[in-house]
Design a protein around this motif. Sequence first.
Motif, PDB file in Angstrom:
ATOM      1  N   UNK A 183       0.839  -1.190   0.000  1.00  0.00           N
ATOM      2  CA  UNK A 183       0.000   0.000   0.000  1.00  0.00           C
ATOM      3  C   UNK A 183       0.878   1.245   0.000  1.00  0.00           C
ATOM      4  N   UNK A 184       0.626   2.142  -0.944  1.00  0.00           N
ATOM      5  CA  UNK A 184       1.470   3.331  -1.075  1.00  0.00           C
ATOM      6  C   UNK A 184       1.378   4.256   0.121  1.00  0.00           C
ATOM      7  N   UNK A 185       0.185   4.443   0.645  1.00  0.00           N
ATOM      8  CA  UNK A 185      -0.011   5.365   1.765  1.00  0.00           C
ATOM      9  C   UNK A 185       0.435   4.756   3.094  1.00  0.00           C
ATOM     10  N   UNK A 186       0.004   3.532   3.367  1.00  0.00           N
ATOM     11  CA  UNK A 186       0.265   2.893   4.657  1.00  0.00           C
ATOM     12  C   UNK A 186       1.606   2.154   4.717  1.00  0.00           C
ATOM     13  N   UNK A 191      -0.385  -5.926   1.250  1.00  0.00           N
ATOM     14  CA  UNK A 191      -1.803  -6.285   1.268  1.00  0.00           C
ATOM     15  C   UNK A 191      -2.092  -7.401   0.283  1.00  0.00           C
ATOM     16  N   UNK A 192      -3.181  -8.079   0.578  1.00  0.00           N
ATOM     17  CA  UNK A 192      -3.715  -9.125  -0.284  1.00  0.00           C
ATOM     18  C   UNK A 192      -4.895  -8.515  -1.021  1.00  0.00           C
ATOM     19  N   UNK A 193      -4.815  -8.485  -2.336  1.00  0.00           N
ATOM     20  CA  UNK A 193      -5.915  -7.962  -3.147  1.00  0.00           C
ATOM     21  C   UNK A 193      -6.761  -9.105  -3.667  1.00  0.00           C
ATOM     22  N   UNK A 194      -8.053  -8.985  -3.501  1.00  0.00           N
ATOM     23  CA  UNK A 194      -8.995 -10.005  -3.965  1.00  0.00           C
ATOM     24  C   UNK A 194      -9.665  -9.488  -5.235  1.00  0.00           C
ATOM     25  N   UNK A 195      -9.492 -10.202  -6.346  1.00  0.00           N
ATOM     26  CA  UNK A 195      -9.989  -9.738  -7.631  1.00  0.00           C
ATOM     27  C   UNK A 195     -11.515  -9.569  -7.617  1.00  0.00           C
ATOM     28  N   UNK A 196     -12.240 -10.523  -7.089  1.00  0.00           N
ATOM     29  CA  UNK A 196     -13.703 -10.426  -7.043  1.00  0.00           C
ATOM     30  C   UNK A 196     -14.166  -9.889  -5.685  1.00  0.00           C
ATOM     31  N   UNK A 214     -18.421  -9.321   1.748  1.00  0.00           N
ATOM     32  CA  UNK A 214     -19.005  -8.382   2.715  1.00  0.00           C
ATOM     33  C   UNK A 214     -18.125  -8.192   3.950  1.00  0.00           C
ATOM     34  N   UNK A 215     -17.016  -8.891   4.044  1.00  0.00           N
ATOM     35  CA  UNK A 215     -16.177  -8.832   5.235  1.00  0.00           C
ATOM     36  C   UNK A 215     -15.719  -7.397   5.493  1.00  0.00           C
ATOM     37  N   UNK A 216     -15.921  -6.916   6.745  1.00  0.00           N
ATOM     38  CA  UNK A 216     -15.604  -5.518   7.060  1.00  0.00           C
ATOM     39  C   UNK A 216     -14.114  -5.183   7.035  1.00  0.00           C
ATOM     40  N   UNK A 217     -13.246  -6.181   7.131  1.00  0.00           N
ATOM     41  CA  UNK A 217     -11.807  -5.913   7.116  1.00  0.00           C
ATOM     42  C   UNK A 217     -11.267  -5.765   5.692  1.00  0.00           C
ATOM     43  N   UNK A 218     -12.088  -6.052   4.687  1.00  0.00           N
ATOM     44  CA  UNK A 218     -11.682  -5.849   3.301  1.00  0.00           C
ATOM     45  C   UNK A 218     -12.046  -4.419   2.900  1.00  0.00           C
ATOM     46  N   UNK A 219     -11.098  -3.728   2.317  1.00  0.00           N
ATOM     47  CA  UNK A 219     -11.244  -2.311   1.995  1.00  0.00           C
ATOM     48  C   UNK A 219     -11.385  -2.138   0.485  1.00  0.00           C
ATOM     49  N   UNK A 220     -12.339  -1.313   0.065  1.00  0.00           N
ATOM     50  CA  UNK A 220     -12.568  -1.080  -1.360  1.00  0.00           C
ATOM     51  C   UNK A 220     -11.727   0.081  -1.893  1.00  0.00           C
ATOM     52  N   UNK A 221     -11.612   1.152  -1.123  1.00  0.00           N
ATOM     53  CA  UNK A 221     -10.962   2.389  -1.546  1.00  0.00           C
ATOM     54  C   UNK A 221     -11.560   2.818  -2.881  1.00  0.00           C
ATOM     55  N   UNK A 260      -9.106  -5.030  -0.765  1.00  0.00           N
ATOM     56  CA  UNK A 260      -7.807  -5.420  -0.232  1.00  0.00           C
ATOM     57  C   UNK A 260      -7.882  -5.690   1.260  1.00  0.00           C
ATOM     58  N   UNK A 261      -6.944  -6.507   1.708  1.00  0.00           N
ATOM     59  CA  UNK A 261      -6.794  -6.809   3.128  1.00  0.00           C
ATOM     60  C   UNK A 261      -5.400  -6.348   3.537  1.00  0.00           C
ATOM     61  N   UNK A 262      -5.327  -5.259   4.306  1.00  0.00           N
ATOM     62  CA  UNK A 262      -4.050  -4.750   4.788  1.00  0.00           C
ATOM     63  C   UNK A 262      -3.478  -5.696   5.831  1.00  0.00           C
ATOM     64  N   UNK A 263      -2.156  -5.886   5.803  1.00  0.00           N
ATOM     65  CA  UNK A 263      -1.504  -6.803   6.734  1.00  0.00           C
ATOM     66  C   UNK A 263      -0.330  -6.107   7.407  1.00  0.00           C
ATOM     67  N   UNK A 264      -0.204  -6.324   8.700  1.00  0.00           N
ATOM     68  CA  UNK A 264       0.895  -5.747   9.453  1.00  0.00           C
ATOM     69  C   UNK A 264       2.077  -6.723   9.407  1.00  0.00           C
ATOM     70  N   UNK A 265       3.188  -6.325   8.765  1.00  0.00           N
ATOM     71  CA  UNK A 265       4.314  -7.257   8.643  1.00  0.00           C
ATOM     72  C   UNK A 265       5.045  -7.513   9.963  1.00  0.00           C
TER      73      UNK A 265
END
Length: 113
Positions: free
Chosen positions: A57-60, A64-69, A74-81, A88-93
């Motif tokens: 992620x450029x900003x954060x 992240x894991x990007x899901x094509x579909x 509906x999962x709240x942790x997936x971000x549309x932007x 996408x699902x942001x992950x803390x390394x």
Amino acid sequence: MNALENFYEQQQEPIKSCLLALRSIILDQHKDITATWKYGMPVFCYKGKMLCYLWIHKKHKVPYLGIVKGKDFDEPFLIQEARARMKIMLLNPDEDLPLQTIEKIIQKAITLY
């Protein structure tokens, strides 16, 4: 070294280890998932169709894991932007990866094909 291998090798720790772990987790979800290099990033295909991808992620500045579909999730942790269909699902390394959540998302994505 090809572009796909080079992508992982040029990352700094702990992002590099996080991305390599994600790659293994994704590939372990089904024998028909393959890793490839498309659109200048690591992409994972299921039976030849784009399933998900990895990026930073450029900003954060986190992987992240990007899901094509993603629009079908509906999962709240997936971000549309600003994406039309992907989420996408942001992950803390610096933390353990949420293995069960990642596996659940990949399995759900597979069922959409």
